[in-house]
Design a protein around this motif. Structure first.
Motif, mmCIF file in Angstrom:
data_model
loop_
_atom_site.group_PDB
_atom_site.id
_atom_site.type_symbol
_atom_site.label_atom_id
_atom_site.label_comp_id
_atom_site.label_asym_id
_atom_site.label_seq_id
_atom_site.Cartn_x
_atom_site.Cartn_y
_atom_site.Cartn_z
ATOM 1 N N ALA A 85 0.812 -1.209 0.000
ATOM 2 C CA ALA A 85 0.000 0.000 0.000
ATOM 3 C C ALA A 85 0.851 1.267 0.000
ATOM 4 O O ALA A 85 0.307 2.374 0.014
ATOM 5 N N GLY A 86 2.171 1.109 0.005
ATOM 6 C CA GLY A 86 3.047 2.271 -0.050
ATOM 7 C C GLY A 86 3.509 2.791 1.290
ATOM 8 O O GLY A 86 4.134 3.859 1.369
ATOM 9 N N VAL A 87 3.223 2.046 2.371
ATOM 10 C CA VAL A 87 3.728 2.444 3.688
ATOM 11 C C VAL A 87 5.250 2.304 3.682
ATOM 12 O O VAL A 87 5.777 1.264 3.289
ATOM 13 N N GLY A 88 5.943 3.335 4.115
ATOM 14 C CA GLY A 88 7.396 3.308 4.042
ATOM 15 C C GLY A 88 8.087 2.818 5.293
ATOM 16 O O GLY A 88 9.238 2.382 5.243
ATOM 17 N N LYS A 89 7.381 2.863 6.438
ATOM 18 C CA LYS A 89 8.050 2.547 7.705
ATOM 19 C C LYS A 89 7.049 1.861 8.627
ATOM 20 O O LYS A 89 5.898 2.286 8.753
ATOM 21 N N LEU A 90 7.515 0.799 9.291
ATOM 22 C CA LEU A 90 6.679 0.078 10.245
ATOM 23 C C LEU A 90 7.477 -0.160 11.520
ATOM 24 O O LEU A 90 8.616 -0.615 11.464
ATOM 25 N N ALA A 111 9.096 -8.062 4.898
ATOM 26 C CA ALA A 111 7.945 -7.531 4.165
ATOM 27 C C ALA A 111 8.314 -6.529 3.082
ATOM 28 O O ALA A 111 7.499 -6.232 2.213
ATOM 29 N N GLY A 112 9.535 -5.972 3.137
ATOM 30 C CA GLY A 112 9.954 -5.072 2.078
ATOM 31 C C GLY A 112 9.736 -3.606 2.346
ATOM 32 O O GLY A 112 9.529 -2.827 1.406
ATOM 33 N N LEU A 113 9.771 -3.206 3.609
ATOM 34 C CA LEU A 113 9.680 -1.795 3.961
ATOM 35 C C LEU A 113 10.625 -1.521 5.118
ATOM 36 O O LEU A 113 11.103 -2.450 5.758
ATOM 37 N N ASP A 114 10.930 -0.248 5.380
ATOM 38 C CA ASP A 114 11.776 0.074 6.523
ATOM 39 C C ASP A 114 11.070 -0.360 7.801
ATOM 40 O O ASP A 114 9.875 -0.081 7.983
ATOM 41 N N TRP A 115 11.791 -0.999 8.685
ATOM 42 C CA TRP A 115 11.177 -1.520 9.896
ATOM 43 C C TRP A 115 12.059 -1.230 11.103
ATOM 44 O O TRP A 115 13.276 -1.091 10.993
ATOM 45 N N SER A 116 11.427 -1.132 12.241
ATOM 46 C CA SER A 116 12.109 -1.070 13.532
ATOM 47 C C SER A 116 11.288 -1.902 14.509
ATOM 48 O O SER A 116 10.091 -2.101 14.327
ATOM 49 N N VAL A 117 11.955 -2.365 15.556
ATOM 50 C CA VAL A 117 11.292 -3.157 16.591
ATOM 51 C C VAL A 117 11.539 -2.501 17.936
ATOM 52 O O VAL A 117 12.670 -2.077 18.242
ATOM 53 N N ALA A 164 10.095 8.078 18.262
ATOM 54 C CA ALA A 164 11.384 8.378 17.640
ATOM 55 C C ALA A 164 11.599 7.498 16.409
ATOM 56 O O ALA A 164 12.029 7.974 15.346
ATOM 57 N N ALA A 165 11.285 6.211 16.522
ATOM 58 C CA ALA A 165 11.464 5.301 15.393
ATOM 59 C C ALA A 165 10.525 5.633 14.244
ATOM 60 O O ALA A 165 10.873 5.457 13.074
ATOM 61 N N LEU A 166 9.327 6.121 14.562
ATOM 62 C CA LEU A 166 8.349 6.473 13.532
ATOM 63 C C LEU A 166 8.695 7.760 12.804
ATOM 64 O O LEU A 166 8.387 7.903 11.610
ATOM 65 N N THR A 167 9.314 8.697 13.486
ATOM 66 C CA THR A 167 9.429 10.052 12.942
ATOM 67 C C THR A 167 10.850 10.514 12.668
ATOM 68 O O THR A 167 11.032 11.556 12.026
ATOM 69 N N GLU A 168 11.851 9.773 13.133
ATOM 70 C CA GLU A 168 13.229 10.208 12.974
ATOM 71 C C GLU A 168 13.995 9.238 12.088
ATOM 72 O O GLU A 168 13.625 8.073 11.942
ATOM 73 N N ASP A 169 15.078 9.715 11.509
ATOM 74 C CA ASP A 169 15.978 8.856 10.754
ATOM 75 C C ASP A 169 16.884 8.080 11.714
ATOM 76 O O ASP A 169 17.035 8.445 12.888
ATOM 77 N N GLY A 170 17.491 7.036 11.207
ATOM 78 C CA GLY A 170 18.494 6.315 11.985
ATOM 79 C C GLY A 170 17.992 5.118 12.752
ATOM 80 O O GLY A 170 18.766 4.491 13.490
ATOM 81 N N HIS A 171 16.708 4.779 12.596
ATOM 82 C CA HIS A 171 16.173 3.635 13.347
ATOM 83 C C HIS A 171 15.867 2.431 12.465
ATOM 84 O O HIS A 171 15.514 1.368 12.979
ATOM 85 N N ALA A 172 15.963 2.576 11.158
ATOM 86 C CA ALA A 172 15.613 1.492 10.244
ATOM 87 C C ALA A 172 16.484 0.270 10.486
ATOM 88 O O ALA A 172 17.712 0.374 10.606
ATOM 89 N N GLY A 173 15.855 -0.891 10.583
ATOM 90 C CA GLY A 173 16.570 -2.136 10.777
ATOM 91 C C GLY A 173 17.074 -2.362 12.185
ATOM 92 O O GLY A 173 17.830 -3.311 12.422
ATOM 93 N N LYS A 174 16.647 -1.541 13.130
ATOM 94 C CA LYS A 174 17.148 -1.662 14.504
ATOM 95 C C LYS A 174 16.105 -2.290 15.423
ATOM 96 O O LYS A 174 14.904 -2.061 15.287
ATOM 97 N N VAL A 175 16.612 -3.073 16.371
ATOM 98 C CA VAL A 175 15.786 -3.620 17.438
ATOM 99 C C VAL A 175 16.138 -2.873 18.714
ATOM 100 O O VAL A 175 17.267 -2.955 19.197
ATOM 101 N N HIS A 176 15.178 -2.134 19.235
ATOM 102 C CA HIS A 176 15.366 -1.418 20.502
ATOM 103 C C HIS A 176 14.777 -2.289 21.621
ATOM 104 O O HIS A 176 13.560 -2.337 21.812
ATOM 105 N N GLU A 177 15.643 -2.995 22.323
ATOM 106 C CA GLU A 177 15.180 -3.809 23.455
ATOM 107 C C GLU A 177 15.224 -2.937 24.699
ATOM 108 O O GLU A 177 16.300 -2.533 25.153
ATOM 109 N N VAL A 178 14.054 -2.629 25.237
ATOM 110 C CA VAL A 178 13.955 -1.612 26.281
ATOM 111 C C VAL A 178 13.574 -2.227 27.616
ATOM 112 O O VAL A 178 12.757 -3.144 27.694
ATOM 113 N N THR A 179 14.183 -1.716 28.665
ATOM 114 C CA THR A 179 13.881 -2.126 30.037
ATOM 115 C C THR A 179 13.938 -0.893 30.923
ATOM 116 O O THR A 179 14.368 0.181 30.510
#
Length: 272
Positions: A85-90, A111-117, A164-179
């Protein structure tokens, strides 16, 4: 790609906080839920297309949890449809120490789009907005956690990382494991809530079977009661008993401490 951001679970613990932050920053936000406009329902895939129309980025949470049957397939199918559907980031909210959650992460990455976890486990807000809130008010938190420590994480921190992952650059392909910043047992958490509220709150450990029986007595279907009990006993077997620097790496600041959460929540009257 448009500026519209879809937030699935827009009324949930993290989703509504993500929506609030995005709106304050003047982003065009579309909360995704059965009551949304247009509605979104994980169990009705005909709702996915309208919800994705004009969306440039999406925050994805799956309820009740990624460990439930069908969750990985649904998340993967949604990610692929979003890409088409043209979504660029998930950005996916995932679970620490959950095998099925890892499979969901893999499906999103393929899936073929920029992703972050954003990978998280037990929220501090479980004690104030969800499963344990009634127990806190009653003075007893009954749960099969034993004495396993957990680095409870603040849903406010999760939302900040997700935005931050949704709106900023530099998070594509990253897994942010948060505690959170430190480990606490459930007994420790109960003691800190007791100190903040000025009344007795204690942790009562029970066996998984006793907890499952209570869920059934409360009306939960057998499959769901079994899945939840298995999830809790698995994630509290010690595999997550360590802190990470995920919040600091994503945001450049330390995560909020449980004591700060407990005092602020008590002052706000959430446990009155």
């Amino acid at each position: 790609m448009t500026n519209c951001i879809l937030v699935l679970g827009g009324n949930g613990k993290t989703g509504r906080r993500v929506v609030e932050r995005l709106r304050r920053a003047n982003h065009d936000v579309r909360p995704g839920s059965r009551a949304g406009s247009p509605p979104f329902d994980w169990d009705d895939r005909t709702t996915w297309g309208p919800a994705l129309r004009g969306v440039g980025a999406a925050y994805v949470t799956y309820q009740p949890d990624l460990t439930f049957p069908g969750a990985v397939d649904a998340v993967g199918a949604f990610a692929r449809q979003a890409a088409g559907a043209g979504v660029g980031k998930l950005v996916l909210l995932s679970g620490r120490g959950e095998r099925e959650a890892l499979h969901a992460e893999e499906a999103v990455a393929a899936a073929g789009l920029d992703w972050s976890v954003v990978r998280a486990s037990y929220f501090m807000q479980n004690f104030s907005e969800a499963a344990f809130a009634d127990g806190v008010r009653a003075g007893e938190i009954v749960f099969p956690a034993g004495d396993t420590p957990e680095p409870f994480v603040d849903a406010e921190d999760i939302a900040d990382v997700a935005v931050a992952a949704l709106t900023e650059d530099g998070h594509a392909g990253k897994v942010h494991e948060v505690t959170g910043p430190r480990l606490l047992t459930f007994a420790d958490a109960a003691a800190e809530i007791a100190a903040a509220t000025g009344r007795e709150v204690r942790y009562v450990p029970v066996t998984p079977q006793v907890y499952r029986d209570q869920l059934l007595a409360d009306g939960l279907p057998e499959d769901a009661a079994t899945t939840l009990t298995d999830l809790f006993t698995t994630t509290l077997d010690g595999r997550n008993a360590y802190v990470t620097d995920g919040v600091r790496a994503a945001l450049g600041r330390e995560p909020r401490d449980f004591g700060v959460f407990a005092r602020g929540t008590a002052e706000a009257g959430a446990w009155s």
